[in-house]
Design a protein around this motif. Structure first.
Motif, PDB file in Angstrom:
ATOM      1  N   SER A  30     -30.812  41.818 -22.285  1.00 50.59           N
ATOM      2  CA  SER A  30     -31.393  41.464 -23.575  1.00 50.59           C
ATOM      3  C   SER A  30     -31.003  40.036 -23.931  1.00 50.59           C
ATOM      4  CB  SER A  30     -30.937  42.422 -24.675  1.00 50.59           C
ATOM      5  OG  SER A  30     -29.550  42.278 -24.900  1.00 50.59           O
ATOM      6  N   ILE A  31     -31.735  39.466 -24.884  1.00 45.47           N
ATOM      7  CA  ILE A  31     -31.439  38.122 -25.368  1.00 45.47           C
ATOM      8  C   ILE A  31     -31.323  38.175 -26.884  1.00 45.47           C
ATOM      9  CG2 ILE A  31     -32.162  35.718 -25.477  1.00 45.47           C
ATOM     10  CD1 ILE A  31     -33.815  36.174 -22.974  1.00 45.47           C
ATOM     11  N   SER A  32     -30.239  37.658 -27.428  1.00 48.22           N
ATOM     12  CA  SER A  32     -30.135  37.597 -28.886  1.00 48.22           C
ATOM     13  C   SER A  32     -30.748  36.274 -29.347  1.00 48.22           C
ATOM     14  CB  SER A  32     -28.700  37.793 -29.348  1.00 48.22           C
ATOM     15  OG  SER A  32     -27.856  36.822 -28.765  1.00 48.22           O
ATOM     16  N   THR A  52     -33.513  34.163 -34.005  1.00 53.07           N
ATOM     17  CA  THR A  52     -32.905  35.415 -33.569  1.00 53.07           C
ATOM     18  C   THR A  52     -33.959  36.300 -32.910  1.00 53.07           C
ATOM     19  OG1 THR A  52     -33.378  36.601 -35.613  1.00 53.07           O
ATOM     20  CG2 THR A  52     -31.341  35.280 -35.541  1.00 53.07           C
ATOM     21  N   ASN A  53     -33.513  37.389 -32.288  1.00 55.06           N
ATOM     22  CA  ASN A  53     -34.490  38.296 -31.668  1.00 55.06           C
ATOM     23  C   ASN A  53     -35.319  39.015 -32.715  1.00 55.06           C
ATOM     24  OD1 ASN A  53     -32.487  39.966 -32.556  1.00 55.06           O
ATOM     25  ND2 ASN A  53     -31.992  40.828 -30.560  1.00 55.06           N
ATOM     26  N   ARG A  71     -40.879  32.771 -30.556  1.00 55.08           N
ATOM     27  CA  ARG A  71     -40.485  33.379 -29.287  1.00 55.08           C
ATOM     28  C   ARG A  71     -41.366  34.569 -28.998  1.00 55.08           C
ATOM     29  NH1 ARG A  71     -34.358  35.408 -29.900  1.00 55.08           N
ATOM     30  NH2 ARG A  71     -34.814  36.678 -28.058  1.00 55.08           N
ATOM     31  N   ASN A  73     -40.623  37.917 -27.163  1.00 53.84           N
ATOM     32  CA  ASN A  73     -39.538  38.710 -26.601  1.00 53.84           C
ATOM     33  C   ASN A  73     -39.950  39.419 -25.310  1.00 53.84           C
ATOM     34  OD1 ASN A  73     -37.727  37.988 -28.631  1.00 53.84           O
ATOM     35  ND2 ASN A  73     -38.377  39.674 -29.956  1.00 53.84           N
ATOM     36  N   ASN A  76     -39.487  36.869 -22.674  1.00 55.34           N
ATOM     37  CA  ASN A  76     -38.201  36.146 -22.697  1.00 55.34           C
ATOM     38  C   ASN A  76     -38.424  34.643 -22.787  1.00 55.34           C
ATOM     39  OD1 ASN A  76     -36.604  38.477 -22.534  1.00 55.34           O
ATOM     40  ND2 ASN A  76     -36.674  38.474 -20.303  1.00 55.34           N
ATOM     41  N   VAL A  78     -39.136  31.140 -25.357  1.00 53.12           N
ATOM     42  CA  VAL A  78     -39.065  30.507 -26.668  1.00 53.12           C
ATOM     43  C   VAL A  78     -39.899  29.232 -26.623  1.00 53.12           C
ATOM     44  CG1 VAL A  78     -36.946  29.210 -26.133  1.00 53.12           C
ATOM     45  CG2 VAL A  78     -37.505  29.765 -28.511  1.00 53.12           C
ATOM     46  N   ALA A  97     -29.806  29.938 -24.799  1.00 57.55           N
ATOM     47  CA  ALA A  97     -29.996  31.357 -25.095  1.00 57.55           C
ATOM     48  C   ALA A  97     -28.696  32.115 -24.933  1.00 57.55           C
ATOM     49  CB  ALA A  97     -31.064  31.952 -24.178  1.00 57.55           C
TER      50      ALA A  97
END
Length: 121
Positions: A30-32, A52-53, A71, A73, A76, A78, A97
């Protein structure tokens, strides 16, 4: 291992627009937060904008009203839409990231290689 690959930099005239993209790939759970920083010659790296996500955004005062961060999600990725560019926006732009990496089983801060944006007539 996680990589960030930026694209979209280049030369543009004052008042023009550019769109930067940054795609993350690799062992991602995951990516915050994701963001864009920039570093002009002879200056320190500074935050341009982050997101933010959940979609909450934060901007450097100098770009508010001109730049928009977004972004995707699912991809993945931005983006940084830059309008009304000024010569003082000239810098190398870096993607950043906070990634939960599968093999490390923890968060890593990852940087892209940078893309040059030059605003000049």
């Amino acid at each position: 291992q996680v990589q960030l690959v930026e694209s979209g930099g280049g030369l543009v005239q004052p008042g023009g627009s550019l769109r930067l993209s940054c795609a993350a790939s690799g062992s991602i759970f995951s990516i915050s937060a994701m963001g864009w920083y920039r570093q002009a010659p002879g200056k320190q790296r500074e935050l341009v904008a982050d997101i933010t996500n959940g979609g909450r955004t934060n901007y450097n005062e100098s770009v508010k009203g001109r730049f928009t961060i977004s972004r995707d999600n699912a991809k993945n990725t931005v983006y940084l839409q830059m309008n009304s560019l000024k010569p003082e926006d000239t810098a190398v732009y870096y993607c950043n990231a906070d990634v939960f990496e599968v093999n490390v089983a923890g968060f890593l801060e990852v940087w892209g290689q940078g893309t040059l944006v030059t605003v000049s007539s």
